[in-house]
Design an enzyme around this catalytic site. Structure first.
Site, mmCIF file in Angstrom:
data_model
loop_
_atom_site.group_PDB
_atom_site.id
_atom_site.type_symbol
_atom_site.label_atom_id
_atom_site.label_comp_id
_atom_site.label_asym_id
_atom_site.label_seq_id
_atom_site.Cartn_x
_atom_site.Cartn_y
_atom_site.Cartn_z
ATOM 1 N N TYR A 147 0.847 -1.190 0.000
ATOM 2 C CA TYR A 147 0.000 0.000 0.000
ATOM 3 C C TYR A 147 0.883 1.240 0.000
ATOM 4 O O TYR A 147 1.759 1.398 0.856
ATOM 5 C CB TYR A 147 -0.899 0.021 1.237
ATOM 6 N N ASP A 249 9.266 4.102 0.756
ATOM 7 C CA ASP A 249 8.066 4.635 1.402
ATOM 8 C C ASP A 249 8.217 4.368 2.899
ATOM 9 O O ASP A 249 8.031 3.242 3.364
ATOM 10 C CB ASP A 249 6.834 3.929 0.852
ATOM 11 N N LYS A 276 2.627 10.548 8.320
ATOM 12 C CA LYS A 276 2.146 10.037 9.606
ATOM 13 C C LYS A 276 2.709 10.811 10.800
ATOM 14 O O LYS A 276 2.297 11.925 11.056
ATOM 15 C CB LYS A 276 2.462 8.539 9.732
#
Length: 441
Positions: A147, A249, A276
Site C-alpha cells: 500500500y 516509502d 504520519k
C-alpha cells in the site's frame, strides 16, 4: 473501562443515520466503518479515547499509526496554540519550515534536501513524479500488495487476491479503482516481495523503462514483515546498474528507528517519502532525498523538471506540531517504545502457544500484527488470509473492541509514548482471553 451495547437507538446509531444522508457509506474514510455503525469519538487524552456513549478504550490504532505521542499531547498543544495566535497559513514562507526541514534531515544520512506536502499519498505521488522527471522514464516497479496511498500508479496491485494476482513469476498489475486506464497498469511493474531472483527477473525485462523501484521496508498490507537485507541490497545494485532510482516509502516505518527503517540497512535510498508521525497529529507528508534528484523540484534550477506547490504545504501549524513531536521522539524514546512493543509481541506469542490456536506475530519497532497462521508470512501470497483466518481476525477485533482496545483493522497495533507496561500487559491479557473464545472457530 466500561462496556456498553452497540446498535439500537444509541447516540452513535442516530449519528450514523444522519451521516448516511450526506456521506457515501456514512463516512469519509472506510477505515472507521464498523457493524452496525462506526463508533464516534468524543474526547481523548494520552493513549485513551472515550466515545460519545462514554466508553473508554486504549488506543492501539493511533489514527492509523500517525499519533506517536497519543492524543492531546501538552507540548504539541502549546506549540500549535502559540502558532495559532500568529496565524495558521500564509502566502509567505515561514522560519519554522526551515527549522523543521533542517531537523528531519539531521535524523538520516539519506535525507539531504526535503519538500513538505500534506499527506503520505501526496508524498509518494510527488516522489514517483520526481523519479520520472529525473530519469526521463515512464515505468515504476512496486512490491505486490504493498500500500502506497491513493495515486493511480502507486495503488496498483494493493488489492490483489488469488483470483487475479497471476503467476508468482509475473504478478499481475491489478487495478484498485474501477476505470483505471490500461496505460497506468502497463506502466507499473509488480515484483514479488523478498524473492530476489523473481524480482530481478521481472526488473530485467523492463530495464530500459523503469524510473524507480519503490519499496516499503516493512509493508503493512504484505504481512508487516521486514524486507530481507539481501532483497534490499539486490534492488539497490540493480537500480544503480540500470540507471533507475531506489525509493523508500517510510510513511509508517519512520517510527521504527531514529532515522527510519532504512537505518537498519547498509543502503541509502535516492528518495524517501515520509508522513504520519512527522505531522504531530496534523496532515503531513514530505519528499526527501539526494540533492541531485531533489533538484528537479527546484524552480530556480536550470534542471527543474517538476513544478511543485501546494496551498497547505509546510503550513506553520503542521510544522510547529511536527517539530515538537519529533524532538520528543528522540533515540531514547524510540528505543523505549520498541522495547514495549517487544514485550507485547512476546506476550502475545506466548498466549498463542498456550491457547493452541494457530497464530503468529509479525512486525518490528513499535508496530506489530497478529496473524492466525502457524508460521510468519514472507510475502502477500503467504499473508493473504484464508476464509477461516479472516473469520478469526474479525472475531478478535470485535473481542478487543468490546474489551476496551482500538486496533487497526488488520489486527495490527501501533504504540504511542504515553503507553507503559500497564497498557501492554492489558492488551496481552485481552488477546489471551480472545484466543480462548476462538478455540471453537
Amino acid at each position: 473501562m466500561s462496556e456498553k451495547p452497540r446498535g439500537g437507538d444509541s447516540p452513535s446509531a442516530e449519528l450514523y443515520r444522519r451521516a448516511l444522508k450526506t456521506l457515501p457509506g456514512g463516512v469519509s474514510r472506510n477505515t472507521v466503518l464498523r457493524k452496525p455503525h462506526p463508533a464516534y469519538a468524543d474526547h481523548a487524552s494520552g493513549c485513551r479515547v472515550t466515545d460519545i456513549e462514554g466508553v473508554g478504550r486504549i488506543d492501539f490504532a493511533n489514527n492509523m499509526a500517525s499519533l506517536i505521542h497519543g492524543h492531546a499531547d501538552p507540548d504539541i498543544i502549546a506549540a500549535v496554540t502559540e502558532q495559532m495566535h500568529k496565524g495558521s497559513a500564509f502566502t509567505m514562507a515561514t522560519e519554522v519550515e526551515i527549522e523543521y526541514a533542517e531537523y528531519l534531515c539531521s535524523r538520516s544520512e539519506s535525507l539531504k534536501h526535503l519538500r513538505f506536502v500534506n499527506s503520505g499519498t501526496e508524498a509518494v505521488m510527488g516522489m514517483l513524479k520526481a523519479a520520472r522527471a529525473f530519469t526521463g522514464r515512464p515505468k515504476i516497479a512496486k512490491v505486490e500488495g504493498a500500500y502506497h496511498g491513493l495515486y493511480d500508479f502507486a495503488e496498483v496491485s494493493q488489492t490483489s487476491n488469488p483470483s487475479n494476482w497471476g503467476h508468482p513469476d509475473a504478478p499481475s498489475s491489478v487495478p484498485v479503482a474501477h476505470g483505471t486506464p490500461a496505460s497506468v497498469l502497463e506502466n507499473v511493474v509488480v515484483i514479488p516481495f523478498n524473492d530476489v531472483d523473481r524480482a530481478i527477473s521481472r526488473l530485467d525485462r523492463n530495464k530500459e523503462d523503469i524510473a524507480c523501484v519503490i519499496v516499503d521496508p516493512m509493508p503493512h498490507r504484505v504481512g508487516l514483515v521486514p524486507a530481507d537485507p539481501e532483497y534490499v541490497h539486490a534492488l539497490r545494485e540493480w537500480t544503480r546498474e540500470h540507471g533507475a532510482l531506489l525509493v523508500f516509502d517510510e510513511v509508517i516505518t519512520f517510527r521504527t528507528e531514529y532515522g527510519g527503517f532504512q537505518e537498519r540497512y547498509d543502503v541509502r535510498p535516492d528518495l524517501t517519502a515520509l508522513g504520519k508521525i512527522i505531522g504531530g497529529g496534523f496532515p503531513v507528508g514530505a519528499i526527501a532525498g539526494n540533492a541531485d534528484v531533489m533538484e528537479v523540484m527546484n524552480p530556480l534550477s536550470p534542471n527543474a523538471r517538476f513544478p511543485h506547490s501546494g496551498t497547505f504545504s509546510a503550513n506553520p501549524i503542521t510544522m510547529s506540531a511536527g517539530l515538537a513531536a519529533m524532538r520528543k521522539f528522540d533515540r531514547e524514546e524510540v528505543a523505549r517504545l520498541n522495547h514495549l512493543a517487544l514485550r507485547a509481541v512476546e506476550g502475545i506469542r506466548a498466549a498463542f502457544r498456550a491457547s493452541g490456536v494457530p497464530g503468529c506475530v509479525t512486525g518490528s519497532g513499535s508496530f506489530f500484527r497478529l496473524h492466525f497462521k502457524p508460521e510468519p508470512p514472507s510475502n502477500l501470497r503467504q499473508a493473504y488470509p484464508t476464509p477461516e483466518e479472516g473469520t478469526r481476525v474479525a472475531a478478535m477485533l470485535d473481542h478487543l473492541f468490546d474489551a476496551g482496545f482500538l486496533m487497526i483493522n488488520t489486527c495490527s497495533a501501533t504504540l504511542s509514548t504515553p503507553m507503559g507496561d500497564e497498557e501492554i500487559d492489558a492488551l496481552v491479557g485481552a488477546v489471551a482471553e480472545g484466543l480462548g473464545k476462538l478455540r471453537s472457530l
